[in-house]
Design an enzyme around this catalytic site. Sequence first.
Site, PDB file in Angstrom:
ATOM      1  CD  GLU A  49      -2.372   1.141   2.935  1.00 35.83           C
ATOM      2  OE1 GLU A  49      -2.438   0.132   3.687  1.00 35.83           O
ATOM      3  OE2 GLU A  49      -3.036   2.323   3.129  1.00 35.83           O
TER       4      GLU A  49
ATOM      5  CG  ASP B  33      -0.363   1.593   6.197  1.00 39.50           C
ATOM      6  OD1 ASP B  33       0.631   1.159   6.362  1.00 39.50           O
ATOM      7  OD2 ASP B  33      -0.771   2.784   5.640  1.00 39.50           O
TER       8      ASP B  33
ATOM      9  CG  ASP C 229      -4.776   2.675   8.501  1.00 40.20           C
ATOM     10  OD1 ASP C 229      -4.796   1.736   7.731  1.00 40.20           O
ATOM     11  OD2 ASP C 229      -4.243   3.701   8.482  1.00 40.20           O
TER      12      ASP C 229
ATOM     13  CG  ASP D 281      -7.714   4.741   4.539  1.00 40.00           C
ATOM     14  OD1 ASP D 281      -8.768   4.488   4.289  1.00 40.00           O
ATOM     15  OD2 ASP D 281      -7.117   5.703   4.426  1.00 40.00           O
TER      16      ASP D 281
END
Length: 659
Positions: free
Chosen positions: A439, A512, A514, A516
Site C-alpha cells: 500500500e 497498513d 488501520d 484504510d
Amino acid sequence: MASQTYNAGDIQVLEGLEAVRMRPGMYIGTTSSRGLHHLLWEIVDNAIDEASNGFATEITVTLHKDGSASVYDNGRGMPVDTHPALGISGVEVIFTVLHAGGKFNNENYDYSGGLHGVGASVVNALSRELSVDVFRNWTHYRMEFTSRINPKTGKVEAGKPSGPLQVLGNTRKKGTLIRFMPDDTIFEDVRFQTETVARRLQELAYLNKGVQITFTDERLSGDERSRVFRYEGGISDYVLYLNTGKTPLREDVIYLEGRRDTIICRAAIQYTDGYTESLFSYVNNINTPEGGSHETGFKAAFTKCLNDYARKAGLLKEKDNNLSGEDFREGLTCVLTTMVKNPQFEGQTKGRLGNSEVRPAVEAIISQQMTDWLDNLKNQDTASAIVAKAIKAAQAREAARKTRDNIRKASALEAAPLVGKLASCTGRKWEDNELFIVEGDSAGGSAKQGRDRRFQAILPLRGKPLNVEKKHLDQVLGNEEFRSLITALGTGIDENFSLSNLKYGKVIILSDADQDGAHIRAILLTFFLRYMKDLITNGHVYIGMPPLYKVQKGQKVIYAYDDRELGKATKAAGKGYTLQRYKGLGEMNPEQLWETTMDPSQRKLMRVSIEDAALVDRLTTVLMGDKVEPRRDYITEHADFNRPDDFELPDQPAQEGGM
Ligand code: 1YM
C-alpha cells in the site's frame, strides 16, 4: 468391520484405539483446532443421520464450562443389546472397535459421509473421558470410558470402559446423549470456537429441513449463550440467507428435488441482479468447494434446459448461438445437495466428488425437474427474466473479450509503465518467489530497498484500487492497478485464469494496520475471490503482518504485533523503555521493514483460506456490495476495530518462522 471371534476381536479393540492415539493425524487429519472440531462433527453427524433417517427431530449441542462438549438427539438411542460375534453391548462396540465407525452393515447408514467414516471410537480414543447415556426401551443406560496412562503398569490405555453398561432406571426420554472431554495431551488447543460450531450447526440445519438444532455455549452469558437453528424451508431458506444484501432478480426460489436409484439430489436457486456465480454444493452434508461429478451434472442439465427453453420461447433465434453455462449462471445463487452411497472425495483438500455414476443421475433429475418448472405457466415471467439476463451477460462477455484483446495488443506499448511500477526479482524458481503488493508509494519505496531481490518482488499500489464487487470484467480490466497486478502475476483472469502460469509462489498483501489498510486488503481479497479463486484455494495468497509497536531499551528492540504482545514486551523490558507506535508501513525505514515484515525467518504471515466458502461469499457481498443497510447492521453488530479478526474472512494463520 470387527473380527469374528471374541478373543481376537478383543485384542484388536485394544490395539486399535491405541493406534489412534499414536497417530491421530491419520484418523482426523490434524491435531490443530480443526482436528479438535472434527471430533465434535463426528458425533453431530451421527445425530444428524438419526434425524435424516426420520427417527430424531431435535438435536442439542452444548459446550460446557469444563471444556467438554455434549451432543443429544431424541432418536432411537444407540443399540444396547449384545453384539452376537463380540459378546459386548452395541454401545461398547461403537465406542471401542476401530473402523466399525459405530456403523454396522446397515442400509440406513450408507449415506453418511461421516467424518470420512472414522466414527465414534476415534472420538473416544482422543478424549480423556467420554460418557454415553442411552434412553431406549423406557430405560436409561449409561456407559463411561477413559483414556489415561495406567499408573500401575505405565501403559497407555485408550478409550477403555470404566465399567459395564449400567442400567440407571426408568425414563420417558428417548435418544442418545454423548459427552466427551478432548484430550489436552493430544490437541494443541482444546478450546472449541463458538463461531465455528455455530456456523456448522446452522449450515446443517439449512441442509436438513425441519431438524431443530439448539446450540448452547455455557461458557458465555447473555444473548449469545443459546441459539436455535431450524429451517422449515431447508436449502431454499439457505439461498435466501446467502442473498442477504443482494437484490434478487425475482422473489421466487426455484426448488428442484428428485431421486435416481440411490442418489438423491436437491437444488435451490435464486437469481440476483449481480454478476457473480455463487454455487455451493454438498455431498452427504459435506461441502465440496472443488465441485465434482454432481456439479458437472447439474450445470450440464441446467444450461441445456434453459437453452432449449430460450429457443422454444423465441428468445433465441435460429441464427443465434446457444448461451453458455457461465451466461446462465451470472447472478445465480444456488445450493446443490446430493446424497450418495460410498462417496469418493478427491482433490488436494478432498473437496471434489469423484463418483462418476453421480453425473448422469444428477443430470437426469435436474433435467426433468427443471423442464417441469419451465413448463409451468406461473413461472414464465421468471424464466424470461433469466434468459434476458443471460443474453445481457453474453453481450458483456463479448465486450470484455474485445477489451482483453485490445489490452493484449496494446501491451507492447503499456509494458513500460507496468515494468516501471513492478520491481521484479531475479530468482528463476516461481515457487520460491514472492510478490508483495504494498500500500502506498512510500512504503513501496522502503520495501524495494529493504527486500531480498533474489526472490522478492514489489508492486506498489497507488491509492485505493477499484472495488470489484458488482463490476463487470471489462471495468476491472479498465483499471490500471488491477492490470499491473494481473500482468505481474502472469496468470490471466476469470475464465482465462491458469495457475500454471503463476510467477510467484506467495502473493503477499502488505497494507497498513488501520481502517484504510483493512479496506485495501478487503478489496484485494474480493478481487482474488471473484476473479482468481484458485489462487486462494491453492494457498498462494497471504497477508503480511507489520508490527504495531516497537519497544526499545538501549540496544534491545522488541517488535509487538498486537496489544497482547505489547504487554509482554513492556514487561520484559522493565522500566525506562521507549515506545513507538507505527501508524503505517511508511514510517518504517527499509531495514526495519525487512526485519519485521519481510524477512522469512522473522516475519508473520497469515495464509488466506476459504474454510467456509458460503460465509465468505455472503460476507463479501455484505461488506463490499452496494447495499448500505446490511453492511451497517453487520458492522454495528460485529466490528471491534481493536480486534484483528473483526474482518471475519476465516484466515488461517500459517505461522511462518514465528516470533
Ligand atoms: C449424539 C449422537 O449417535 N445417535 C444414534 C446413533 C445410532 C442409532 C441411533 C441407531 C442406529 C440403528 C439402530 C441402526 C447408531 N447406531 C449405530 C449402529 N447420536 C447418535 N441414534 N438403532 C439406533 O442403524 O440400525 C451406530 S450409530 F452401530 F448401531 F448402527
